[in-house]
Design a protein around this motif. Sequence first.
Motif, PDB file in Angstrom:
ATOM      1  N   GLY A 184       1.479  -1.172  -6.477  1.00 34.23           N
ATOM      2  CA  GLY A 184       2.539   0.100  -7.979  1.00 34.23           C
ATOM      3  C   GLY A 184       1.509   1.929  -8.509  1.00 34.23           C
ATOM      4  N   GLN A 185       1.920   2.196  -7.057  1.00 35.26           N
ATOM      5  CA  GLN A 185       2.067   3.693  -7.085  1.00 35.26           C
ATOM      6  C   GLN A 185       3.499   4.494  -7.817  1.00 35.26           C
ATOM      7  N   PRO A 186       3.692   5.372  -8.273  1.00 38.07           N
ATOM      8  CA  PRO A 186       4.880   6.656  -7.285  1.00 38.07           C
ATOM      9  C   PRO A 186       5.530   6.676  -6.292  1.00 38.07           C
ATOM     10  N   TRP A 187       3.960   6.611  -4.772  1.00 36.67           N
ATOM     11  CA  TRP A 187       4.834   7.377  -3.927  1.00 36.67           C
ATOM     12  C   TRP A 187       4.780   6.464  -2.919  1.00 36.67           C
ATOM     13  N   GLN A 188       4.647   4.344  -3.798  1.00 39.78           N
ATOM     14  CA  GLN A 188       5.316   3.745  -2.846  1.00 39.78           C
ATOM     15  C   GLN A 188       6.513   2.969  -3.099  1.00 39.78           C
ATOM     16  N   ASP A 189       7.104   4.000  -4.536  1.00 45.94           N
ATOM     17  CA  ASP A 189       7.746   3.414  -4.940  1.00 45.94           C
ATOM     18  C   ASP A 189       8.947   4.591  -4.417  1.00 45.94           C
ATOM     19  N   LEU A 190       8.735   5.370  -4.145  1.00 50.21           N
ATOM     20  CA  LEU A 190       9.524   6.217  -3.091  1.00 50.21           C
ATOM     21  C   LEU A 190       9.455   6.337  -1.742  1.00 50.21           C
ATOM     22  N   THR A 191       8.025   5.675  -1.362  1.00 51.35           N
ATOM     23  CA  THR A 191       8.438   5.258   0.175  1.00 51.35           C
ATOM     24  C   THR A 191       9.961   4.088  -0.217  1.00 51.35           C
ATOM     25  N   LEU A 192       9.728   3.054  -0.464  1.00 54.73           N
ATOM     26  CA  LEU A 192      10.827   2.625  -0.203  1.00 54.73           C
ATOM     27  C   LEU A 192      11.705   2.873  -0.965  1.00 54.73           C
ATOM     28  N   TRP A 193      12.008   2.991  -1.836  1.00 56.62           N
ATOM     29  CA  TRP A 193      13.510   3.980  -2.263  1.00 56.62           C
ATOM     30  C   TRP A 193      13.692   4.531  -0.717  1.00 56.62           C
ATOM     31  N   GLU A 194      13.573   5.311  -0.181  1.00 54.88           N
ATOM     32  CA  GLU A 194      12.971   6.584   0.932  1.00 54.88           C
ATOM     33  C   GLU A 194      13.776   5.658   2.082  1.00 54.88           C
ATOM     34  N   ASP A 195      13.552   4.075   2.258  1.00 53.54           N
ATOM     35  CA  ASP A 195      13.281   3.739   3.876  1.00 53.54           C
ATOM     36  C   ASP A 195      14.962   3.029   3.304  1.00 53.54           C
TER      37      ASP A 195
END
Length: 415
Positions: A184-195
């Motif tokens: 639940g951290q912003p960089w993890q959100d962004l990792t999924l989104w860029e995938d």
Amino acid sequence: MKVRAIMGALCAAGLMCGAAAAQAAEQVEVLHWWTSGGESKAIGVLKDDLQKQGYVWKDFAVAGGAGAAAMTALKTQVIAGNAPSAAQIKGPLIQDWASQGVLVNIDSAATDWKKELPPEIDKIMHADGHYVAAPFSVHRVNWLYINKAALDKAGGKVPTTWAEFFTVADKMKAAGIQPIAMGGQPWQDLTLWEDVVLSQGADFYKKALVDLDQKTLTSPQMAQVFDTVRKIQGYFDSGRTGRDWNLATAMVINGKAGMQFMGDWAKGEFANAGKKSGSDYICAAVPGTEKAYTFNVDSFVFFQQKGQSAATPGQLALAKTIMSPGFQEQFSLYKGSIPVRLGVSMAKFDDCAKKSYADEQAAIKAGGYVPSLAHGMAQADATAGAISDVVTKFMNSQEDTKTAVEALAKAAKTK
């Protein structure tokens, strides 16, 4: 006592205690954010190698998966005139620090690097025509990890499309398995989104996240990206808020969850837990991204030290050690990455790493080798941060896709 007296006399006579003694006494302070199990084991290899050369390693570890806390600590140290010998930095941030005139060049340690590094990586290590950074390894970001027992229990197959992915997730849910482990951290959100952005094609990814093309950012395909992310969220558990990435990985390792979207540093956690690829877990490209490769390259940059205008012997030794074939191999074996240096044998690596290497070479030739936005390789901090804010807001609210797409286009103009 006699030995000490003799050594003291020789020192006084200038016959001993010269460069070798000075070198042995040099302290090398290293700032990094490798603090999880697999990561700390990997950085321990570098520490041991440097200490064997007679240098004193001073560890400056700052926890936090994406390195935000480490960068704050670094800025404080540099402003105070107490910069570390080396610090973990990557992507455009390397050039940002170089432009401030606080780095030293390490050209004398990098005599053969140009032919030993992929061109896309080599250019990132430079500033004003000089090497100022040493790369450790290459991480592939677009991985999907699957607990094999969970997949077998659900009776599913490794998904290669989003339709197949959602079928597997539904089967896991029906079998009583949490389909996706997510932090639940912003960089993890962004990792999924860029995938998911990458699943639209490498050309689409480059236009959107490297070129920041407004037409691409506002396209129906981008709206589809947000819609797909929203659907994926339906398979998260309610306890993800604030969860670190390695704790989500542990859920997959322990069979509490079936799948995780995460770069291949997660593989170091599996290895540290004694799990083997193929039998205990499966690593597969994120659905729709088999022919593409989002790269994340960790590097150390070297800061000017008090009273020094050039790199110190310890800094040069550190740079040489990082790029030595033996270290490149051992570091990646612990870290879950693959060597950034070309030509290092992959014989000791597992199937996931061998697949990563093969896919990397294929992606480079096919034009599908792209820098990760989520991990500081594609854009400067301001732009990447603005886009991250859009994605995190979307994933932590009930915001509609149209609003998110409009916010994304605006964020891409942030400088």
